[in-house]
Design a protein around this motif. Structure first.
Motif, short mmCIF file in Angstrom:
data_model
loop_
_atom_site.label_atom_id
_atom_site.label_comp_id
_atom_site.label_asym_id
_atom_site.label_seq_id
_atom_site.Cartn_x
_atom_site.Cartn_y
_atom_site.Cartn_z
N GLY B 121 18.22 -16.74 58.78
CA GLY B 121 19.52 -17.39 58.64
C GLY B 121 19.39 -18.89 58.52
O GLY B 121 19.99 -19.52 57.64
N ALA B 122 18.55 -19.46 59.40
CA ALA B 122 18.37 -20.91 59.39
C ALA B 122 17.76 -21.36 58.06
O ALA B 122 18.19 -22.35 57.47
N SER B 123 16.76 -20.60 57.58
CA SER B 123 16.14 -20.96 56.30
C SER B 123 17.15 -20.86 55.17
O SER B 123 17.19 -21.71 54.30
N LEU B 124 17.95 -19.79 55.23
CA LEU B 124 18.95 -19.60 54.17
C LEU B 124 19.85 -20.82 54.09
O LEU B 124 20.15 -21.32 53.01
N MET B 125 20.25 -21.31 55.24
CA MET B 125 21.15 -22.44 55.24
C MET B 125 20.47 -23.67 54.64
O MET B 125 21.04 -24.35 53.78
N THR B 126 19.23 -23.96 55.06
CA THR B 126 18.57 -25.16 54.53
C THR B 126 18.15 -24.98 53.08
O THR B 126 18.06 -25.96 52.34
N LEU B 127 17.89 -23.74 52.67
CA LEU B 127 17.49 -23.52 51.28
C LEU B 127 18.66 -23.72 50.32
O LEU B 127 18.48 -24.09 49.17
N THR B 128 19.88 -23.44 50.80
CA THR B 128 21.03 -23.51 49.89
C THR B 128 21.90 -24.74 50.11
O THR B 128 22.87 -24.93 49.41
N THR B 129 21.56 -25.56 51.11
CA THR B 129 22.39 -26.72 51.39
C THR B 129 21.51 -27.96 51.29
O THR B 129 20.48 -28.02 51.96
#
Lengths: 273, 269, 282
Positions: B121-129
């Motif tokens: 989840g954390a990676s998803l957020m930093t990957l897309t933001t």
């Protein structure tokens, strides 16, 4: 217009002053190059132009505004775009267009206008295609052009390059110089270029030589580079083309003494051959 | 040398376009989901949620494994620790002093799954933001606290700069390490103290360089009229859109289902 | 014995998403006591290539033999690293010790030399780079000026007394006098110790004047490997690759465009002047 009036400066804890009585006027629309050996004070001088350093004695005026007045600093810095040596240490944010927007954001420019300026600035330096790219993945030359775009977005009148080509490869250097030259020619940008490379100084319409915190020579590149011996004694040099020109003249070949570039030399030699 | 956490992949998916504030709130809701789940079966829900988001964000599954990579040692450690240390009654396996109970296995699986899901989840957020959008979002969310002198802008700016310089400093560390290796430095042999001492020729130049960079960056920022957060505008205005509403609704639905099922069906495995 | 690079390829893996070939099937012999210059763009693979010379990087395929020792052999690695000294770009950023002499001694100490030998080498290396022992040995390296730091860092490599010295842009950021000093020092080193010089550089005039051979790389491959005269004879191709040329070479190329029949092997100021004098003052 930039005016140095009898500027002295001394770094704290240093014995020798870094600047000793600098008097210099840079009119709008001119292209000034400053050369000097390592530690001659040229970088210190450039940091006075936008008030990063303040004179211990004397005055620096940008368009009549004194850098010593705190309230003038923002408008001085808006007018003076400054590009430094290390491409990695002047980009603030990760994405190219966001970095270019940093200056106008600080100036409180409206978002729509920031957008227009960012697009315009990136286009002027030929980096539009990289607007969404990650800054750290660009080459050195590209990073420096983004840094210039960051300045252009503040719509300055003066561009100061503090050894901005020193860390670039030959291609990056060519790209950067061409960009700066175009801005000067097409947009009438005033340019102050500090450099270690004599070949770059040839581009300028005025060349100032610094040594020991003083201005020791001031003239057109043709004038200054005709004093090769003195330059060599100051730890500097003349461009290779000038050396060839002088060697040939010395050996009795008749060449005009204003030759500074390879194309001028070829032009002059051609009818003789 | 590449770390996934904190690396943004530019894109224009519906996940990319969400307002960063929404994403931060959704992230909090997602963390809540992961911790609320008390049954193995229900783990499917946060898993589906995060996979759906990966899919919508056009993030390749390989990034999921990259996200796990830095924590794999921790993962194994946590798994084994919980496996052996959790007290329980139903013994599944025992050999000499090693005892594995059903409760231990369950606990170990729970912890590992939670870790993996959180990391994803954390990676998803930093990957897309983009980092700046993320910090903008944080700054805006925290700005009411400015009234009590909370340095919301300064904090956000610090994060922006840190994120910008992580790759640069990693490259630099690699270069310095190679330079010292070329001078015959040995980072691999000797005991712990010898190895820690061997790091000095890397750490000192790295610190010196970080300070030099900080100094130069401060000058560059000043030259670009930076004078704190006051009167600053933003290139990207934050605006909630219909997409944000949908994302919030979907997330709320997931959260609600988890809460309801946990409450109504107590005996789930 | 030379350094033999035999069909070297090096591939970087990009986290399983694909791979990037940095050096492709390159073969090259670096002879003792010679001056080899390496040119090419950022990203052409020259940094990757030079990091193979002392086993900082290992071949994906092919071999690198330093005086017959294979760089993949872990047991030989420290010997190889003492044979091949490597000066990175901006080497002053690696200085770390309390005093200049301690920093310079780091390499020789790692070679497990006796204290006397280490001290001897430190003072020799300082003399070589023109830092007087009395005034600099006990100073902190962080107090030196930019040019002095560069020379102190160079001394740290020279004190290992390598047989091959690899330098990545050793003159970058220096003023003309600093550049002259470094080049002169390298020439003296080569003459007095027979140390081979392998230098990555963009400074074409210096390369044309000092190198015995030039390797031009493009996209990981060898483009040219020859004497400066022969390499710079390909003026047009080099310009197309956006590599700059020595001034004399540029003038010769311009004259050729204007229909003057200038020989192709002009690459230094002296070459051009000699040719012009021959034509204009028979």
């Amino acid at each position: 217009m930039i005016e140095f009036r009898n500027v002295h400066f001394q770094y704290e804890g240093e014995d020798a002053p870094a600047l000793q009585g600098i008097d210099l006027v840079v009119p709008d629309g001119s292209f000034l190059a400053i050369v000097g050996h390592n530690g001659s004070g040229k970088s210190t001088l450039s940091k006075h132009i936008n008030g990063l350093l303040l004179p211990t004695e004397g005055q620096v005026l940008v368009d009549g505004l004194d850098t010593k007045e705190e309230k003038n600093l923002l408008s001085i810095r808006q007018q003076v775009g400054m590009v430094f040596q290390n491409p990695d240490n002047q980009l603030v944010t990760t994405i190219v267009e966001e970095d270019v927007a940093f200056g106008p954001e600080n100036l409180g420019v409206a978002p729509k206008e920031i957008r227009r300026r960012v697009d315009d600035a990136l286009q002027k330096v030929g980096m539009s295609a990289y607007a969404g790219s990650a800054a750290h993945k660009l080459s050195g030359g590209q990073k420096q052009r983004v840094a210039i775009a960051g300045m252009l977005a503040m719509e300055p009148k003066i561009l100061v390059l503090d050894e901005a080509t020193a860390m670039l490869d030959s291609q990056g250097r060519q790209e950067l110089l061409q960009t700066v030259y175009d801005l000067h020619q097409r947009n009438g940008m005033t340019v102050v270029m500090i450099t270690q490379y004599m070949e770059e100084a040839v581009m300028a319409d005025r060349l100032v030589v610094m040594s020991g915190g003083k201005l020791v020579m001031d003239g057109t590149p043709v004038d200054v580079f005709s004093r090769g011996k003195e330059l060599c004694d100051l730890g500097l040099d003349v461009p290779e083309i000038v050396r060839i020109r002088d060697d040939l003249i010395e050996s009795g070949i008749c060449l005009p003494n204003f030759i500074l570039t390879d194309s001028q030399l070829a032009e002059a030699l051609c009818p003789l051959l | 040398m590449d770390i996934t956490l904190g690396q943004f992949i530019p894109g224009n998916s519906c996940i990319h376009r969400l307002d960063p504030r929404t994403k931060i709130w959704l992230m909090l809701a997602y963390i809540l989901m992961v911790f609320l789940v008390k049954s193995m079966v229900l783990f499917v829900l946060p898993l589906v949620y995060v996979l759906l988001a990966l899919k919508l964000g056009h993030i390749h599954l390989s990034y999921f494994f990259k996200a796990i990579k830095p924590i794999r040692v921790l993962l194994v450690f946590m798994f084994l620790l919980n496996l052996f240390v959790t007290p329980g009654e139903t013994v599944l396996f025992s050999w000499r002093f090693i005892v594995v109970t059903r409760e231990g296995l369950r606990q170990a699986l729970f912890i590992s799954l939670r870790l993996v899901l959180l990391m994803t989840g954390a990676s998803l957020m930093t990957l897309t933001t983009s980092p700046i959008a993320l910090t903008d979002g944080l700054e805006r969310m925290l700005s009411p606290l400015k009234a009590i002198h909370f340095p919301a802008h300064e904090l956000a700016m610090m994060m922006t700069i840190a994120l910008r310089f992580i790759p640069t400093l990693m490259e630099e560390a690699d270069k310095i390490k190679k330079a010292q290796l070329a001078r015959g430095a040995d980072f691999e042999s000797g005991n712990l103290i010898a190895r820690a001492k061997a790091m000095i020729p890397i750490l000192i130049p790295l610190f010196v360089s970080a300070f030099r960079r900080a100094d130069e960056l401060a000058m560059a920022m000043e030259s670009r009229c930076y004078h704190g957060g006051e009167g600053r505008t933003k290139l990207h205005q934050l605006r909630f859109t219909r997409g944000d509403l949908w994302a919030a609704l979907v997330t709320a639905a997931f959260l609600l289902v988890i809460i309801l099922v946990q409450a109504l069906v107590p005996g789930l495995v | 014995m030379p350094i033999v690079i035999d069909h070297l390829s090096h591939t970087y893996f990009d986290g399983g998403m694909g791979s990037l070939s940095a050096v492709e099937d390159l073969s090259l012999t670096i002879h003792e006591g010679k001056f080899l210059a390496i040119m090419g763009h950022t990203g052409c693979g020259k940094t990757t290539l030079v990091q193979h010379l002392n086993g900082l990087l290992l071949p994906s395929s092919g071999r690198v033999l330093v005086d017959g020792l294979d760089t993949t052999d872990k047991k030989q690695r420290s010997t190889i690293r003492s044979l091949v000294g490597m000066v990175f770009q901006y080497p002053e950023y690696q200085l770390f010790a309390d005093t200049v002499k301690e920093d310079i001694a780091f390499g020789p100490r790692n070679m497990k030399l006796s204290i006397e030998e280490v001290n001897l080498r430190v003072s020799r290396a300082m003399a070589m780079v023109g830092l007087s022992y009395d005034s600099f040995a006990d100073k902190s390296p962080f107090e030196l000026s930019g040019g002095e730091k560069r020379r102190a860092a160079l001394a740290g490599i020279l004190a290992m007394e390598p047989k091959y010295l690899v330098l990545d842009e050793p003159m970058a950021g220096l003023d003309p006098q600093g550049r002259r000093q470094i080049l002169q020092m390298l020439e003296e080193l080569r003459q007095s110790t027979g140390c081979a010089i392998i230098m990555v550089s963009h400074s074409m005039e210096d390369v044309a004047r000092h190198a015995d051979r030039i390797l031009v790389m493009k996209a990981g491959k060898q483009m040219y490997l020859d004497t400066p005269q022969s390499v710079f004879a390909h003026a047009e191709e080099l310009s197309k690759m956006n590599l700059s040329l020595p001034a004399a070479c540029r003038v010769a190329a311009l004259l050729r465009q204007k229909g003057v029949d200038v020989p192709l092997d002009i690459c230094t100021r002296e070459d051009l002047e000699a040719y012009l004098m021959g034509r204009l003052k028979p």
